[in-house]
Design a protein around this motif. Sequence first.
Motif, PDB file in Angstrom:
ATOM      1  N   GLU A 123     -75.880 -56.769  62.751  1.00 48.83           N
ATOM      2  CA  GLU A 123     -74.987 -57.897  63.002  1.00 48.83           C
ATOM      3  C   GLU A 123     -73.908 -58.019  61.934  1.00 48.83           C
ATOM      4  N   ARG A 124     -74.291 -57.813  60.676  1.00 47.91           N
ATOM      5  CA  ARG A 124     -73.310 -57.922  59.587  1.00 47.91           C
ATOM      6  C   ARG A 124     -72.196 -56.899  59.742  1.00 47.91           C
ATOM      7  N   LYS A 178     -71.205 -69.252  62.145  1.00 45.01           N
ATOM      8  CA  LYS A 178     -72.534 -69.133  62.750  1.00 45.01           C
ATOM      9  C   LYS A 178     -73.375 -68.129  61.964  1.00 45.01           C
ATOM     10  N   TYR A 179     -72.751 -67.001  61.582  1.00 46.20           N
ATOM     11  CA  TYR A 179     -73.451 -65.976  60.804  1.00 46.20           C
ATOM     12  C   TYR A 179     -73.842 -66.522  59.432  1.00 46.20           C
ATOM     13  N   ALA A 180     -72.915 -67.249  58.794  1.00 46.06           N
ATOM     14  CA  ALA A 180     -73.183 -67.812  57.467  1.00 46.06           C
ATOM     15  C   ALA A 180     -74.345 -68.802  57.529  1.00 46.06           C
ATOM     16  N   LYS A 181     -74.354 -69.637  58.549  1.00 44.42           N
ATOM     17  CA  LYS A 181     -75.431 -70.629  58.693  1.00 44.42           C
ATOM     18  C   LYS A 181     -76.768 -69.940  58.924  1.00 44.42           C
ATOM     19  N   LYS A 182     -76.768 -68.922  59.779  1.00 46.49           N
ATOM     20  CA  LYS A 182     -77.989 -68.184  60.088  1.00 46.49           C
ATOM     21  C   LYS A 182     -78.570 -67.523  58.844  1.00 46.49           C
ATOM     22  N   ASN A 183     -77.685 -67.062  57.956  1.00 51.20           N
ATOM     23  CA  ASN A 183     -78.120 -66.354  56.752  1.00 51.20           C
ATOM     24  C   ASN A 183     -78.150 -67.252  55.514  1.00 51.20           C
ATOM     25  N   LYS A 184     -78.062 -68.567  55.759  1.00 51.64           N
ATOM     26  CA  LYS A 184     -78.168 -69.561  54.697  1.00 51.64           C
ATOM     27  C   LYS A 184     -77.132 -69.352  53.590  1.00 51.64           C
ATOM     28  N   SER A 187     -71.761 -71.455  50.890  1.00 57.56           N
ATOM     29  CA  SER A 187     -70.412 -71.393  50.333  1.00 57.56           C
ATOM     30  C   SER A 187     -70.166 -69.994  49.773  1.00 57.56           C
ATOM     31  N   GLY A 188     -68.918 -69.727  49.476  1.00 56.54           N
ATOM     32  CA  GLY A 188     -68.564 -68.437  48.894  1.00 56.54           C
ATOM     33  C   GLY A 188     -68.470 -67.314  49.898  1.00 56.54           C
ATOM     34  N   GLU A 189     -68.532 -66.081  49.403  1.00 57.74           N
ATOM     35  CA  GLU A 189     -68.352 -64.900  50.245  1.00 57.74           C
ATOM     36  C   GLU A 189     -69.411 -64.822  51.347  1.00 57.74           C
ATOM     37  N   ILE A 190     -68.959 -64.356  52.510  1.00 60.84           N
ATOM     38  CA  ILE A 190     -69.860 -64.264  53.657  1.00 60.84           C
ATOM     39  C   ILE A 190     -70.542 -62.909  53.738  1.00 60.84           C
ATOM     40  N   PHE A 191     -69.812 -61.852  53.411  1.00 61.59           N
ATOM     41  CA  PHE A 191     -70.363 -60.504  53.546  1.00 61.59           C
ATOM     42  C   PHE A 191     -71.029 -60.062  52.243  1.00 61.59           C
TER      43      PHE A 191
END
Length: 279
Positions: A123-124, A178-184, A187-191
């Motif tokens: 997914e990432r 949605k991805y950020a929320k799922k992976n807790k 804040s800050g960088e998403i990847f």
Amino acid sequence: MTDRMLTQSHITIFANMLHAEERASATIEKYLRDVRAFTAWLEGRELETASGWREHLLEQGYAPVTVNSMLSAVNRFLKFLGREDCKIKFLRIQRKAFREESRELTKAEYQRLLDTARETGQERLELLMETICATGIRVSEVRYITVEAANRTGTDIHLKGKIRTILIPNKLRRKLLKYAKKNKIASGEIFLTGSGKRMSRGQIWREMKAICKKAGVEESKVFPHNLRHLFATTFYKACKDIVKLADVLGHSSINTTRIYLVTTGAEHARQLEKLGLVT
């Protein structure tokens, strides 16, 4: 100045200057690699013979474009040393009229890469490829894709002493959040990696290459910068405004942007057929 005056301290100070200019880390690494190669060749020679390095590189089998890239780094170093009189002339290369089809990533192939990443549970990687391709950012700019940027619809990118604003399409924003929320990721960088560190250029490259075979896409077409190329060609077809495209990509010169719009020989042939000049 002789080669004996070119010490590691010169290279270290040069590196510090590049950092102060806010050059990308990959650019700094390349410059230093080329400068070290030059100084190794220069051993026992006068700096005034620097132009001989160009012929040396050609004899070693380097492609003309690669030679010019290496000369660019060394000439920047010579300017730093105050020895612009020793700068090496670039090879004169005629601009290519066509892009190699073996490196032209199509939208259909891009979609197959996304589908394959999704089907294999990556997914990432799927979201990362979509983000680069939908915004036109460089792989070195992925770090600017943060939770805050997704909430604001865009962000400012600071690179090479310049600031430009990139916009994030709404559909992509929703997927990022949605991805950020799922992976807790609050804040800050998403990847990020599994350990919470920033993904490296090499890691992104390797993950993309790993799905080529299953996606049925030639490896020669699959690398982060080609997603930026696909963005550029798609954007231009939609708006036909090269000035606006140059702004979006962060180019100082439209000539740089033109390189992104070079078509393949097959595409050019199709355009000729449409002219209807043969009866």
